[in-house]
Each structure stands twice: as structure tokens, then as C-alpha cells.
Write an enzyme that holds these catalytic residues in place. Structure first.
Site, PDB file in Angstrom:
ATOM      1  N   CYS A  83      35.603  37.623  42.492  1.00 23.40           N
ATOM      2  CA  CYS A  83      36.736  37.405  43.310  1.00 23.40           C
ATOM      3  C   CYS A  83      37.968  37.381  42.635  1.00 23.40           C
ATOM      4  CB  CYS A  83      36.549  36.307  44.368  1.00 23.40           C
ATOM      5  SG  CYS A  83      34.878  36.236  45.423  1.00 23.40           S
ATOM      6  N   HIS A 335      40.784  37.574  52.581  1.00 21.79           N
ATOM      7  CA  HIS A 335      40.360  37.507  51.392  1.00 21.79           C
ATOM      8  C   HIS A 335      39.581  38.633  51.084  1.00 21.79           C
ATOM      9  CE1 HIS A 335      38.734  36.275  47.512  1.00 21.79           C
ATOM     10  NE2 HIS A 335      37.710  35.669  47.800  1.00 21.79           N
TER      11      HIS A 335
END
Ligand SMILES: [Zn+2]
Lengths: 386, 134
Positions: A83, A335
Site C-alpha cells: 500500500c 484508499h
């Protein structure tokens, strides 16, 4: 040494883009950034992306995106750090400029997540964990963060309500961001009443599965002048740091210390010549509410165990001492994993140019922190108004 | 769905997963799973050690939205367990009422089915932990 400045920034709204594919999103963000800088070619492209292979059966993103954005036969590669891929891609772009090998670099972060079934998306996200010793046992990413959350609450005596305040703050700021996925404020009750995904972690403690792309153009001040980019657009990349920690949570020396963030932040502060006190706003990686608390501690904003106290004392709002998630954070903006670090960068640029929808008054210095894995791969970048 | 677990890939770890084989370096640092380099002191002189499988729950969660391939088992408890030799291990808890799980709860290792693959018929076994059987 050379300096690196961002002269262009662009993004797509974050959301469920049923009509757009990965390449559409990336090209749109990239062209927005190039138009913002007023340029039509770059020396190279760095793509921040985490899991395009499983999600859309597409790797080789460097070629795909540079080709479809009409950038010609330039070097272009994908950068992967779970991420934190976006934050890492920005750093690779900056390194290329600082080294003198390339003068004008484009960085695009992109992730297309909504083409997959939810349980497959859960599986792909868990690829950032340790396959043999975490995913093997059925651990989802949410579950791993839930283990940390329960331990954090137990160790320091926090409640689910305390951590919910991070989500409330993120949504309150995200409500003003036209590019955010969730543009409405929420209350603590909204978080507490949302269903458990992995107890004690609830749906509203977590950031959503979504699609999106963001991009920046990086160059030197000299080149920016030569290209005729107005100085008001410049934002200096003043410091950067990156570090890893054990990939599996069970091997961590201390479950409640984001050691990688600590090391990365120390490097970034040193390079920029600043301390946590000098930072006017923080874009931390609040993929889960507990990670926002731990991040504030690792970045030296709060003492160990007191990250959630900052939220409780109202110190993380736009007009408080330590504003975080000024455009909604991962929680409300969304996200799209490999794109997030570049979204954070674009948002820092807008704040430092004074163009943010929830503007921190007179912001001079901002910090972005991007977490890969459960804290196993972290980038910290410090940006300064020129 | 893709087939992420081939026979050889699973077979490589069967000793750790069936018998909890960890590593112990020349300076007595114990870790699990076994590594060739001690994560504490960097020693490459690491020998195998069979762990007792007794430990305590440090933290736990109930997985309600598992990764694909684990839907059949949901919801299931997953925990971090500190073994008596020191290392922490992530595993599912079994034979326990979720309401009974607590910090410091004593558990012991048991070999159980972890997952089945419909397509190619592999059945994965490995460690889970349960309250000690008296
Ligand atoms: Zn050792």
C-alpha cells in the site's frame, strides 16, 4: 546537490469507476498533472501500483500507461511496496531527478479494485501480508489490523469510541474534498453502529475498496524556470525516508511501534532539516483508525501510547495544532491502495499552494506517511512551500 | 479462482506446520518459523528446535469477511499467541466459544484442517490452538 520540486499535480475522483479501467484512470490523472505543469513531454515515468496483476490481469504498467498517455519511447516502470507503492514511486521519481539522470519525471499512482469480487479483493490485499504464515491461516488485512487495534486498546485503556474519532475527523475534512469518495460528515455513533468486520474493527474503522489515480510532475528549480512554470506552482520535496519492518505481525519486536515509520521519519526530518514541531499538517496512513494513532506516535507528534489522546483532545482538526487528513485521508477520500501515496502527495501540494478545499492557514511544511503491509514497508515524505 | 497452493509449495513447510519446528541460534534466541539468520543477533548458526505448543493469547479477532477460500469457515477466531519459549505465532483458535477468549488465555497446539481446495482436491492441515484439554 540538486533540488527537486513538484510543478504539476492531478488526480481523478476516488470511487467505484465502473466505466473506467486502470489505463483510463492513470492516463486521466497523468494528463491532468502534465496540463497543470503546462508540459507535454517527460523524461520518464514511475508507476505506483500494488496489485494490478490479480485485480485486472495487467502487469507491465510502465509500458501500458506511457504508451496510452502518448509519452513516446521513454523509460517507464512500476514500483511496488504494497500500500506504500505510491509514496515509494514518488521517492523513485525524486531520486531520478536528484541524481541528475533525468530532468522531468512523471509519477502516477493507480489502482483499480472494484472489478473483483469482495472476497477476492480481500485475498489480493492480503498479498501484502506473509503468504505462508498469515494468509495461509485465513488472515485478512483487516483481521491483522484488528489484532493490533485490540492490543492497543487493552494496553493503553482506549475504547472503540476513542479510535472512532479518527474516522469522524477524516470524514469531516473529506466532506469538502470534491475528489473524495465519501463527501459527508459522520458521527461517532455511525462508526460504533457499523458492523464488525474483524472485531473490534468495524466497517467504519476501515478505508473502502475503490478505484483512483493521482499524478505529479517532478523536476529541478532550474528546469522549472526554463519550462516557464510559474513559481507559485512549485512545491519542494524537502525530505524523504523509507524503511521496512518484519513482514509478519507475529515477528514484530513491539506490536505497537511502527518502527519502519520511525526510521523513515527520522531520515525525512534530517534531510529536510526539520522536526515534527515544524510540520503544519500531516497526511498519515489511516487505512484503519488504529494506524492513524500509531502513526502519530511513530512520527513523533504524540508520545508512545498517546496517539489516540490527540484525537480525544481535539488536536487533529484543521484549526488545531496537528491537523491530519486535511482532504479526508484514506478513510473518506478513499484508499486505491497503490495510488494512495500519490494522492497524499497531490493533497500536500494543494495545501502548500494554498489551494486546498480545507486549507490549513499559512501552511509552509507538510508531511505524508504511506504504510505498506501492517507497517512492514513505510515511506515518509516532507514537502515545503517554495 | 487461481490456484495459489500447489503440493510442493505446501510440502516445503510441513515440518513447521505439523510439528512447530522453530529455530534457536547459538545465543539461545528462539524464533518461529525457523530462519537461516537469527532475527535478533544475526547469527547464521541456527539449529532446529521443536516448540512445546503451549502459549497464551496476546490478542485476537473474529474474522467475519475472510479472504476467498476461507468463506466456509466464517466467522472464525484468529489470534496472536505467545509461546512459552518466547516466539509469537499467528493462528486460528478452535474448540472455543468466542465469548470465552480473553487476554492471557492459555492455549495449546492442535493439528487441524486449515483449508480445502475444491478444484484440485488438496486439503491443507496445520496448527491451530485451543484451550488445554484437561
Ligand atoms: Zn540470535
Amino acid at each position: 546537490m540538486r533540488k527537486a520540486v513538484i510543478i504539476g499535480a492531478g488526480m481523478t475522483p476516488v470511487g467505484e469507476h465502473w466505466k473506467l479501467g486502470l489505463r483510463d484512470l492513470a492516463v486521466e490523472a497523468l494528463l491532468n498533472a502534465m496540463d497543470d505543469a503546462g508540459i507535454d513531454k517527460v523524461d520518464s515515468l514511475y508507476v505506483g501500483n500494488m496489485i494490478s496483476g490479480p485485480f485486472v490481469e495487467q502487469e507491465n504498467l510502465g509500458a501500458l500507461i506511457a504508451d496510452w498517455a502518448g509519452l513516446g519511447n521513454i523509460p517507464a516502470v512500476k514500483i511496488e511496496a504494497a500500500c506504500a507503492s505510491g509514496g515509494a514511486a514518488v521517492q523513485e521519481g525524486v531520486k531520478a531527478v536528484l541524481s541528475g539522470l533525468e530532468d522531468v519525471v512523471a509519477v502516477v499512482g493507480v489502482e483499480k479494485m472494484t472489478d473483483a469480487w469482495p472476497s477476492d479483493a480481500t485475498r489480493y490485499l492480503a498479498y501484502a501480508a506473509d503468504a505462508e504464515w498469515e494468509l495461509f491461516h485465513g488472515a485478512s488485512f483487516v483481521a491483522l489490523n484488528a489484532l493490533v487495534m485490540r492490543y492497543y486498546m487493552k494496553t493503553y485503556g482506549y475504547t472503540e469510541e476513542d479510535l472512532a474519532l479518527f474516522a469522524v475527523n477524516a470524514h469531516s475534512n473529506g466532506a469538502k474534498n470534491p475528489y473524495a469518495m465519501f463527501k459527508r460528515p459522520i458521527k461517532v455513533e455511525t462508526v460504533l453502529k457499523s458492523p464488525y468486520v474483524a472485531d473490534p474493527l468495524k466497517l467504519f474503522d476501515a478505508s473502502p475498496v475503490c478505484d483512483g489515480s493521482a499524478a505529479v510532475i517532478i523536476t529541478t528549480p532550474e528546469k522549472a524556470k526554463e519550462l516557464g512554470v510559474s513559481k507559485e506552482k512549485w512545491v519542494e520535496v524537502a525530505g524523504m525516508g523509507r524503511a521496512i519492518d518484519t513482514i509478519s505481525l507475529a515477528s514484530r519486536e513491539d506490536l505497537l511501534t511502527l518502527k519502519a515509520a520511525k526510521v523513515a521519519a527520522e531520515r525525512a526530518y534530517r534531510m529536510a532539516g526539520v522536526t515534527a514541531k515544524d510540520i503544519d499538517f500531516f497526511e498519515v496512513h489511516d487505512a484503519f483508525t488504529v494506524m492513524a494513532a500509531l502513526s502519530l506516535e511513530a512520527l513523533g507528534v504524540a508520545k508512545k501510547g498517546e496517539g489516540a489522546k490527540l484525537a480525544r483532545e481535539g488536536q487533529i482538526a484543521i484549526d488545531a495544532d496537528y491537523p491530519i487528513q486535511t482532504m479526508g485521508g484514506l478513510k473518506a477520500r478513499g484508499h486505491p491502495v497503490g495510488a494512495t501515496g500519490v494522492y497524499q502527495t497531490v493533497e500536500a501540494v494543494l495545501q502548500l499552494r494554498g489551494e486546498a478545499p480545507s486549507q490549513v492557514p499559512d501552511a509552509e511544511i507538510g508531511l505524508t506517511q504511506n504504510i505498506g503491509g501492517t507497517g512492514s514497508n513505510i515511506t515518509v515524505n516532507v514537502f515545503r512551500r517554495v | 479462482m487461481a490456484r495459489p497452493m500447489q503440493v510442493s509449495r505446501y510440502w516445503r513447510h510441513f515440518r513447521e506446520k505439523y510439528r512447530l519446528i522453530g529455530g534457536k541460534c547459538e545465543n539461545d534466541h528462539v524464533h518461529f518459523p525457523k530462519r537461516s539468520i537469527c532475527p535478533v543477533c544475526g547469527s547464521r548458526n541456527v539449529e532446529e528446535i521443536e516448540l512445546s505448543g503451549k502459549g497464551k493469547v496476546i490478542s485476537w479477532t473474529i474474522v467475519r469477511n475472510p479472504p476467498s477460500g476461507f468463506e466456509y469457515y466464517k466467522p472464525f477466531p484468529l489470534a496472536l499467541i505467545e509461546l512459552e519459549e518466547g516466539p509469537v505465532v499467528l493462528a486460528q483458535l478452535t474448540d472455543v466459544d468466542p465469548e470465552e477468549i480473553d487476554f492471557g488465555m492459555e492455549v495449546e497446539v492442535v493439528t487441524k484442517k486449515i483449508r480445502e481446495f475444491e478444484e484440485d482436491g488438496i486439503i491443507l492441515y496445520g496448527y491451530k490452538f485451543r484451550p488445554p484439554v484437561k
